[in-house]
Design an enzyme around this catalytic site. Sequence first.
Site, PDB file in Angstrom:
ATOM      1  N   GLU A 286       0.825  -1.207   0.000  1.00  0.00           N
ATOM      2  CA  GLU A 286       0.000   0.000   0.000  1.00  0.00           C
ATOM      3  C   GLU A 286       0.865   1.266   0.000  1.00  0.00           C
ATOM      4  OE1 GLU A 286      -3.870  -1.697   2.473  1.00  0.00           O
ATOM      5  OE2 GLU A 286      -2.354  -0.515   3.513  1.00  0.00           O
ATOM      6  N   PRO A 287       1.643   1.482  -1.036  1.00  0.00           N
ATOM      7  CA  PRO A 287       2.439   2.711  -1.094  1.00  0.00           C
ATOM      8  C   PRO A 287       1.576   3.917  -1.444  1.00  0.00           C
ATOM      9  CG  PRO A 287       2.736   1.440  -3.102  1.00  0.00           C
ATOM     10  CD  PRO A 287       1.840   0.631  -2.210  1.00  0.00           C
ATOM     11  N   GLY A 288       1.866   5.031  -0.808  1.00  0.00           N
ATOM     12  CA  GLY A 288       1.212   6.298  -1.155  1.00  0.00           C
ATOM     13  C   GLY A 288       2.266   7.345  -1.441  1.00  0.00           C
ATOM     14  N   ARG A 289       3.009   7.701  -0.392  1.00  0.00           N
ATOM     15  CA  ARG A 289       4.084   8.688  -0.516  1.00  0.00           C
ATOM     16  C   ARG A 289       5.079   8.317  -1.616  1.00  0.00           C
ATOM     17  NH1 ARG A 289       5.859  11.410   4.065  1.00  0.00           N
ATOM     18  NH2 ARG A 289       4.925   9.729   5.276  1.00  0.00           N
ATOM     19  N   TYR A 330       5.297  18.252  12.013  1.00  0.00           N
ATOM     20  CA  TYR A 330       6.326  17.370  12.560  1.00  0.00           C
ATOM     21  C   TYR A 330       7.703  17.610  11.954  1.00  0.00           C
ATOM     22  CZ  TYR A 330       3.795  14.516   9.047  1.00  0.00           C
ATOM     23  OH  TYR A 330       3.097  14.071   7.953  1.00  0.00           O
ATOM     24  N   CYS A 357      -0.505  33.716   9.565  1.00  0.00           N
ATOM     25  CA  CYS A 357      -0.243  34.453  10.811  1.00  0.00           C
ATOM     26  C   CYS A 357       0.143  33.504  11.935  1.00  0.00           C
ATOM     27  CB  CYS A 357      -1.453  35.294  11.184  1.00  0.00           C
ATOM     28  SG  CYS A 357      -1.720  36.666  10.055  1.00  0.00           S
ATOM     29  N   GLU A 358       1.255  32.832  11.751  1.00  0.00           N
ATOM     30  CA  GLU A 358       1.847  31.938  12.736  1.00  0.00           C
ATOM     31  C   GLU A 358       3.364  32.023  12.621  1.00  0.00           C
ATOM     32  OE1 GLU A 358       0.467  30.019  15.026  1.00  0.00           O
ATOM     33  OE2 GLU A 358      -1.649  30.232  14.438  1.00  0.00           O
ATOM     34  N   TYR A 386       0.739  14.259   1.046  1.00  0.00           N
ATOM     35  CA  TYR A 386       0.327  14.897   2.300  1.00  0.00           C
ATOM     36  C   TYR A 386       0.556  16.398   2.309  1.00  0.00           C
ATOM     37  CZ  TYR A 386       0.441   9.998   3.503  1.00  0.00           C
ATOM     38  OH  TYR A 386       0.244   8.641   3.490  1.00  0.00           O
TER      39      TYR A 386
END
Length: 430
Positions: A286-289, A330, A357-358, A386
């Site tokens: 199940e690869p995604g990235r 992260y 605004c962070e 992602y």
Amino acid sequence: MSLPTNHAGHLEIGGADALTLAADYQTPLVVYDVAQIRQQVRAFQHVFETAHVDGIVSYASKAFASIAMYQVMQQLNAHIDVVSGGELTTAIAAQFPMPHVSFHGNNKSEAELVMALDAHVGTIIVDNFHELALLDHLTTARQQPVDILLRITPGISAHTHEYDQTGQVDSKFGFDLDSNQATAAVAQAMQAPYLNLRGIHAHIGSQIFALEGFIAVTHKLMSLLADWAQTFDFTPEVLNVGGGFGIAYTKDDDPLPPEAFVQAIVEAAKADSTALQMSLPQIWIEPGRAIVGPAGYSLYTIGSRKDVPGLLPYVAVDGGMGDNIRPALYQAKYEAVLASAPQAPATETVHLVGKYCESGDILIDRQPLPTTHPGDIVAVCATGAYGYAMASNYNRNPRPAVVFVENGQAKIVVSRETFADLIHLDQSYL
């Protein structure tokens, strides 16, 4: 960083000039090189074919889900896995073949399970006892059989960020193996009249660079399936080892080719099949990235700049944490280039920051770049996984458009949100 360029020295994505893409579709803009997506899926499939193993590439679509993405997967005869009613709705809209869809999730609602049954989703990957009982009740009431896999937590931790670890015992996902929850779940599933237990699933984490975890989980699952075959007179048909194959985000990353992980999994499963004297199940990955990450680029326009003596400059772009939350969430690392001259030597190191605004809205904390000016286009590389999938409307900013490029031809596959889109669900209080 080696990137494709054209005769003008500009960054080229899928055969199209990145500056032209930015001019035609505006920024911020997410761009995918579709040929690169196809190449990676075929590389995975080639491993199964050359090993003469029955294998399935199931795209983990939480990395990036859209109608167009599902259509590309269908062209490649790949499967997809979905994790929500929204992703399933997208797959239905794409007319993706439902027998090739698997449904993940640790807290599927009754409405989502009914939706999956109504759509005749091929496989439901059951995560816990609550879901097992609910699905048993629904399928019995409907007298509708459905194929299931049981997701287990195998007690194997990946060497990755703690948020990306999913295979260890202390996890919200799956039936625990060491406490015999998984064995109890098999017994319960075997008694359910309309649940067809086909096999087992495990996922040890994401952005993994080492083969050892995948080899270990394959051995553990094969041994478990052999035990269950004896105990429950059960014939295992599917061994799903998940995904999580790492990719290169920066020059410091040195991952193996993603297909090397599949090769190791296949070799381990074949060896166990012989040693345990059991038939080799169909192997699912199940690869995604690994499929969409390297194929994606985020194009931004440079705006303001802040210089403070003795400190690195702040160079701001017209996107940021709203279209790529990973650095703030992260501490994910990326690299960027000037789209007009991706091979040009750096003349300074800057904080590449967003417009939100962070204070934590920093896309790349220390990015070497040539001299830049307002209006220049900067490309952040390997943002295909992602990024858009986790995008938000923070600060009431619209989400960017998404463009697929193949053989030099560009096509919008997700339209840019408008300000009108941002307020269309608002209701007046007066």
